[in-house]
Design a protein around this motif. Structure first.
Motif, short mmCIF file in Angstrom:
data_model
loop_
_atom_site.label_atom_id
_atom_site.label_comp_id
_atom_site.label_asym_id
_atom_site.label_seq_id
_atom_site.Cartn_x
_atom_site.Cartn_y
_atom_site.Cartn_z
N ALA A 1 -22.60 24.48 0.89
CA ALA A 1 -23.41 24.81 2.06
C ALA A 1 -24.68 25.56 1.65
O ALA A 1 -25.78 25.26 2.13
CB ALA A 1 -22.59 25.64 3.05
N LEU A 2 -24.52 26.53 0.76
CA LEU A 2 -25.69 27.30 0.31
C LEU A 2 -26.65 26.43 -0.49
O LEU A 2 -27.87 26.54 -0.34
CB LEU A 2 -25.22 28.49 -0.54
N SER A 3 -26.11 25.55 -1.31
CA SER A 3 -26.97 24.65 -2.10
C SER A 3 -27.74 23.71 -1.19
O SER A 3 -28.94 23.46 -1.41
CB SER A 3 -26.12 23.85 -3.09
N ALA A 4 -27.06 23.17 -0.17
CA ALA A 4 -27.73 22.27 0.75
C ALA A 4 -28.86 22.97 1.51
O ALA A 4 -29.95 22.42 1.67
CB ALA A 4 -26.71 21.69 1.74
N MET A 5 -28.60 24.19 1.95
CA MET A 5 -29.63 24.94 2.65
C MET A 5 -30.80 25.26 1.73
O MET A 5 -31.97 25.12 2.11
CB MET A 5 -29.04 26.23 3.22
N ALA A 6 -30.49 25.67 0.52
CA ALA A 6 -31.55 26.02 -0.43
C ALA A 6 -32.41 24.81 -0.78
O ALA A 6 -33.65 24.89 -0.80
CB ALA A 6 -30.94 26.62 -1.69
N LEU A 7 -31.77 23.67 -1.04
CA LEU A 7 -32.52 22.47 -1.40
C LEU A 7 -33.33 21.95 -0.22
O LEU A 7 -34.44 21.43 -0.40
CB LEU A 7 -31.57 21.39 -1.89
N TYR A 8 -32.80 22.09 0.99
CA TYR A 8 -33.52 21.63 2.17
C TYR A 8 -34.83 22.39 2.32
O TYR A 8 -35.90 21.79 2.50
CB TYR A 8 -32.65 21.81 3.41
N HIS A 9 -34.77 23.70 2.27
CA HIS A 9 -35.98 24.52 2.43
C HIS A 9 -36.88 24.41 1.20
O HIS A 9 -38.11 24.45 1.32
CB HIS A 9 -35.60 25.97 2.69
N PHE A 10 -36.27 24.27 0.03
CA PHE A 10 -37.05 24.14 -1.20
C PHE A 10 -37.86 22.85 -1.19
O PHE A 10 -39.02 22.81 -1.61
CB PHE A 10 -36.10 24.16 -2.40
N ASN A 11 -37.28 21.78 -0.66
CA ASN A 11 -37.97 20.49 -0.61
C ASN A 11 -39.04 20.46 0.46
O ASN A 11 -39.96 19.63 0.40
CB ASN A 11 -36.95 19.37 -0.36
#
Length: 383
Positions: free
Chosen positions: A328-338
Motif C-alpha cells: 500500500a505504501l509503495s503504491a501510494m509513493a509511486l503514484y505521487h512520484f510518477n
C-alpha cells in the motif's frame, strides 16, 4: 471527452504512393517511404493497412458504447504500468517474481524499441491521412487521448510488454495453485485469464486507432516468447556490476544502433513529425511516449534493480500483514512520484530526469518502503 475525426476530405493531402513497374521510383513516393521500401513491398503493406482501417471502423461502431472500458484497458496496459503497478504487486508476494517482472519488462520494452526502428511500422491515425487512399470514402473513426503516440507502430509495445510481463505473473500463479491444490484443471484458470487480458489489450489498441491488428498480433506473440525465455533465468543474486554493465550496454547499444541507422540515411524521427501533424489534439502528444523515453526507463530500472539488491541483498523478511502494508505504501509513493511533472525542455534534461525517476522505482519498492515497515513493526514489537 473531446473526440475528433480528422480524416475528412477537406484536410486530407493528396498523395500518390503507387509504384510504376517501368520506373525505379514513382514520382509520388516520399523520401520516408523510399527509405522503408526495402523492408516490405509497398503494395502488400498498403493492402494490410487498408483492411486494418476498415476493421477498426467496424470495431469502433460495435463497441463505442464501452469506450471508457477500452480506454481504461489501454491505460492499464501501458508499459509503465509494468514498472509502477505489476512490479510492486509481484514483489509483495514473491521477491523472485518481482525481480523477474521488472527484468522482463525492461528487456522486452528495449527489444520493442529496436524492432520499431527496424520495421518502420505505420500507425493508423497518421497513415490514413498520409496515404491519400481515402479521399472519396473516408472512414468514420475517432481519435482518443491515448491515440497519438509518437513512436513507430510495429510491433505494439503495449501488447508485447504486457504479454511478456503477464506470462511471468501467470506462470507463477499457476505453479502456486498447483502446489497447493494438485488440480490440473484449476491450474488452467490463470492461463485463461492471461488469454483474456491479451485479447482485451489487443482490442483496446486497435479501438483507439494506435495500432493495426497485425501489429498487435506481432507484439503479443513476440512478448510471449520473450516472457518464456527470460523467466527461466532471473538475475536475482547478481552483483551490482552485472546490472551496471547491462544498463550501460542497453543504453550504448541502442544509441549505437540509432547512430548507425542515421549514418545509413534512415531518419528515425519520421514518426514524431507525423504524429504531431495528424493528431487531432496537440495536447495528446506526450514526450514520455517517444522511443528515447522508453530507453531511459528501461536502463534506469535495470540500474535501480542492481542498486536495490546491493543495498539490501536478501531483502526484508516481512510477515504477510506488514507486506500488505508495504504494498500500500509503495503504491501510494509511486503514484505521487510518477505525478511529478518533469521539464520537457530541453529534451535531454527530460530524459536524464526520466532515467533517474525509474532508477528510484526499485529502491522505493525493494528498499525504502519495506525498510520503513520493518522499522515500524520491529519498534512496535519491542514496545
Amino acid at each position: 471527452m473531446n473526440k475528433v475525426c480528422p480524416f475528412s476530405p477537406s484536410v486530407l493531402e493528396t498523395r500518390n504512393y503507387s509504384v510504376d513497374p517501368s520506373s525505379s521510383c514513382s514520382r509520388g513516393i516520399s523520401r520516408r517511404r523510399e527509405a522503408r521500401e526495402w523492408v516490405v513491398p509497398l503494395g502488400k503493406m498498403e493492402t494490410v493497412y487498408v483492411q486494418g482501417v476498415w476493421l477498426t471502423e467496424a470495431l469502433q461502431k460495435r463497441v463505442m458504447d464501452y469506450e471508457r472500458f477500452w480506454l481504461f484497458v489501454t491505460h492499464m496496459s501501458d508499459p509503465k504500468a509494468a514498472f509502477l503497478l505489476c512490479f510492486p504487486m509481484a514483489h509483495c508476494f514473491s521477491r523472485r517474481t518481482g525481480i523477474a517482472v521488472l527484468w522482463v519488462a525492461a528487456v522486452s520494452e528495449w527489444l520493442n524499441l529496436l524492432f520499431k526502428w527496424v520495421l518502420f511500422g505505420e500507425r493508423p491515425f497518421w497513415w490514413i491521412g498520409e496515404s491519400g487512399l481515402f479521399m472519396k470514402n473516408p472512414p468514420q473513426i475517432q481519435q482518443f487521448p491515448y491515440t497519438c503516440e509518437t513512436g513507430p507502430g510495429d510491433p505494439s509495445g503495449h501488447s508485447m510488454v504486457t504479454s511478456a510481463v503477464w506470462w511471468v505473473l501467470t506462470s507463477t500463479l499457476a505453479s502456486f495453485l498447483y502446489s497447493y491444490t494438485r488440480s490440473t484443471l484449476l491450474t488452467f484458470v490463470p492461463y485463461l485469464l492471461y488469454l483474456t487480458v491479451l485479447v482485451g489489450v489487443g482490442i483496446s489498441r486497435v479501438f483507439i486507432l494506435a495500432h493495426f491488428p497485425h501489429q498487435v498480433i506481432t507484439g503479443t506473440l513476440t512478448g510471449i516468447v520473450i516472457g518464456v525465455v527470460l523467466n527461466r533465468r532471473v538475475p536475482q543474486w547478481r552483483p551490482l556490476s552485472f546490472f551496471v554493465y547491462v544498463s550501460m550496454g542497453l543504453l550504448l547499444g541502442a544509441l549505437l544502433f540509432y547512430t548507425l541507422l542515421q549514418h545509413c540515411g534512415v531518419n528515425l524521427s519520421w514518426s514524431i513529425a507525423l504524429a504531431k501533424k495528424w493528431c487531432s489534439n496537440p495536447k495528446w502528444i506526450r514526450l514520455d511516449t517517444t522511443p528515447f523515453s522508453s530507453l531511459a526507463r528501461d536502463c534506469g530500472a535495470i540500474l535501480g534493480l542492481g542498486l536495490s539488491q546491493y543495498w539490501k541483498p536478501g531483502g526484508w523478511n516481512l510477515p504477510r500483514a506488514p507486506r500488505a502494508l508495504c504494498l500500500a505504501l509503495s503504491a501510494m509513493a509511486l503514484y505521487h512520484f510518477n505525478r511529478i511533472l518533469l521539464p520537457t525542455s530541453p529534451p535531454l534534461l527530460f530524459y536524464c530526469l526520466f532515467f533517474i525517476r525509474y532508477t528510484l522505482v526499485p529502491q522505493i519498492v525493494i528498499v525504502f518502503m519495506p525498510g520503513l515497515v520493518h522499522l515500524l513493526t520491529d519498534k512496535k514489537k519491542k514496545d
